[in-house]
Design a protein around this motif. Structure first.
Motif, PDB file in Angstrom:
ATOM      1  N   VAL A   1      60.015  28.302  29.177  1.00 33.72           N
ATOM      2  CA  VAL A   1      58.963  29.194  29.697  1.00 33.72           C
ATOM      3  C   VAL A   1      59.508  30.608  29.936  1.00 33.72           C
ATOM      4  O   VAL A   1      60.567  30.768  30.555  1.00 33.72           O
ATOM      5  CB  VAL A   1      58.391  28.651  31.036  1.00 33.72           C
ATOM      6  CG1 VAL A   1      57.253  29.536  31.530  1.00 33.72           C
ATOM      7  CG2 VAL A   1      57.905  27.226  30.878  1.00 33.72           C
ATOM      8  N   GLU A   2      58.781  31.577  29.443  1.00 34.45           N
ATOM      9  CA  GLU A   2      59.132  32.984  29.729  1.00 34.45           C
ATOM     10  C   GLU A   2      58.052  33.533  30.668  1.00 34.45           C
ATOM     11  O   GLU A   2      56.865  33.511  30.319  1.00 34.45           O
ATOM     12  CB  GLU A   2      59.167  33.782  28.414  1.00 34.45           C
ATOM     13  CG  GLU A   2      59.601  35.208  28.614  1.00 34.45           C
ATOM     14  CD  GLU A   2      59.592  36.014  27.309  1.00 34.45           C
ATOM     15  OE1 GLU A   2      59.243  35.466  26.250  1.00 34.45           O
ATOM     16  OE2 GLU A   2      59.931  37.212  27.388  1.00 34.45           O
ATOM     17  N   ILE A   3      58.469  33.978  31.827  1.00 35.91           N
ATOM     18  CA  ILE A   3      57.484  34.500  32.796  1.00 35.91           C
ATOM     19  C   ILE A   3      57.562  36.019  32.847  1.00 35.91           C
ATOM     20  O   ILE A   3      58.615  36.576  33.162  1.00 35.91           O
ATOM     21  CB  ILE A   3      57.732  33.924  34.213  1.00 35.91           C
ATOM     22  CG1 ILE A   3      57.658  32.386  34.185  1.00 35.91           C
ATOM     23  CG2 ILE A   3      56.732  34.473  35.209  1.00 35.91           C
ATOM     24  CD1 ILE A   3      57.951  31.719  35.526  1.00 35.91           C
ATOM     25  N   CYS A   4      56.467  36.685  32.497  1.00 37.79           N
ATOM     26  CA  CYS A   4      56.444  38.162  32.537  1.00 37.79           C
ATOM     27  C   CYS A   4      55.446  38.601  33.609  1.00 37.79           C
ATOM     28  O   CYS A   4      54.230  38.448  33.428  1.00 37.79           O
ATOM     29  CB  CYS A   4      55.996  38.729  31.195  1.00 37.79           C
ATOM     30  SG  CYS A   4      56.902  38.085  29.801  1.00 37.79           S
ATOM     31  N   ASN A   5      55.952  39.111  34.697  1.00 41.20           N
ATOM     32  CA  ASN A   5      55.059  39.614  35.745  1.00 41.20           C
ATOM     33  C   ASN A   5      54.577  41.002  35.323  1.00 41.20           C
ATOM     34  O   ASN A   5      55.285  41.994  35.458  1.00 41.20           O
ATOM     35  CB  ASN A   5      55.784  39.686  37.091  1.00 41.20           C
ATOM     36  CG  ASN A   5      54.827  40.110  38.201  1.00 41.20           C
ATOM     37  OD1 ASN A   5      53.774  40.688  37.923  1.00 41.20           O
ATOM     38  ND2 ASN A   5      55.172  39.811  39.433  1.00 41.20           N
TER      39      ASN A   5
END
Ligand code: F3S
Length: 295
Positions: free
Chosen positions: A184-188
């Motif tokens: 998972v790549e989380i981009c805020n």
């Protein structure tokens, strides 16, 4: 009487750019016809009326016009709109906010690599509809725990956020979405313009006897400013225009603060300021403060 204008009141960077670009079109051309915005350029009735006077027409669909300039507002649009505009030989004036463009590019890149895109936000919001259009409308759009429960287990996930959601929502939902995959790549991608405006509103509310909040009665970000003001100040007046200012009530206060929602044009803030100048005996202070405020 002293008047403080909260910093970062009114337009955010993206909305200001869209308005300035549009005004420049009309100032630099003799032909005010065939200039359209795809959807309302801004959610403020007074500003829309002013823009209409300059010649701007609002269209709902790119298929509504056959020639001319089409302005893309700060929310951005799906990728295929650019191809359709080119086919129809329309001149695109792209005012997609830089921060939104970054999200569009990110989801496009992830989609092309075969990743699953998850957008945390409101599926009916134009910004989210636009972002989804950069990953072939294949994104999972979630706005609640229930929405997350409907997502199956997936190989690779890239999570992005609608720019105006709260950090709290992003953190809660991105954590739940993360359980759907081991990659998972989380981009805020939340934009902090709203947060900064709210903080400035809080700072000024704490200092004054009365707060004037300018913005649409139905604007959710303006209502939030009213709420914040009420937490720190006993006397809060929400107005859409300078004509609505309760001058008799305001005269009774020594120190007044002003803030404005993200869609409130600078000229309305200035009109409110001008009215306050007329009932104030301490105009110099106000002029100095005003100069420091529109940043
Ligand atoms: Fe405004 Fe752009 Fe942020 S439109 S709210 S500066 S993402």
């Amino acid at each position: 009487m002293k008047v403080l204008i909260a910093k970062n009141s009114g337009f955010c960077f993206g909305v200001k750019n869209a308005i300035d670009t549009t005004m420049n079109i009309f100032q630099n051309t003799n032909d005010n016809k065939n200039v359209y915005s795809l959807g309302p350029l801004i959610h403020n009735n007074q500003a829309i009326e002013e823009l209409k006077k300059t010649g701007l027409e609002v269209i709902d669909s790119i298929y509504d016009v056959g020639k001319g300039k089409v302005i893309i507002r700060s929310h951005g649009v799906p990728l295929d709109i650019y191809d359709i505009a080119e086919e129809r030989q329309l001149d695109i004036v792209d005012c997609t906010c830089l921060f939104v463009r970054k999200i569009q590019k990110k989801v496009n890149e992830c989609y092309n690599k075969g990743k699953n895109v998850v957008i945390i936000g409101d599926r009916n919001h134009p910004e989210v509809i636009g972002i989804n259009g950069w990953c072939n409308n294949k994104a999972y759009i979630v706005n609640s725990e229930e929405d997350v429960n409907k997502i199956p287990s997936l190989d690779q996930i890239c999570i992005v956020a609608q720019t105006t959601i709260t950090n709290e929502k992003f953190e809660t939902l991105s954590e739940l979405v993360s359980k759907k995959s081991t990659d998972v790549e989380i981009c805020n991608t939340i934009c902090n313009a709203t947060h900064i405006r709210q903080n400035s509103c809080k700072d000024v509310s704490q200092e004054v006897d009365a707060m004037i909040v300018i913005g649409g009665y139905h604007s959710s970000n303006t209502q939030k400013l009213v709420e914040i003001s009420k937490m720190y100040c006993k006397n809060v007046y929400h107005v859409e225009t300078a004509d609505e200012l309760p001058l008799d009530a305001l005269k009774k206060h020594d120190k007044i603060g002003i803030t404005a929602g993200a869609s409130t044009p600078t000229w309305i803030i200035e009109e409110v300021y001008d009215k306050m100048v007329n009932i104030s005996e301490d105009n110099n202070d106000m002029a100095a403060l005003l100069e420091n405020s529109f940043k």
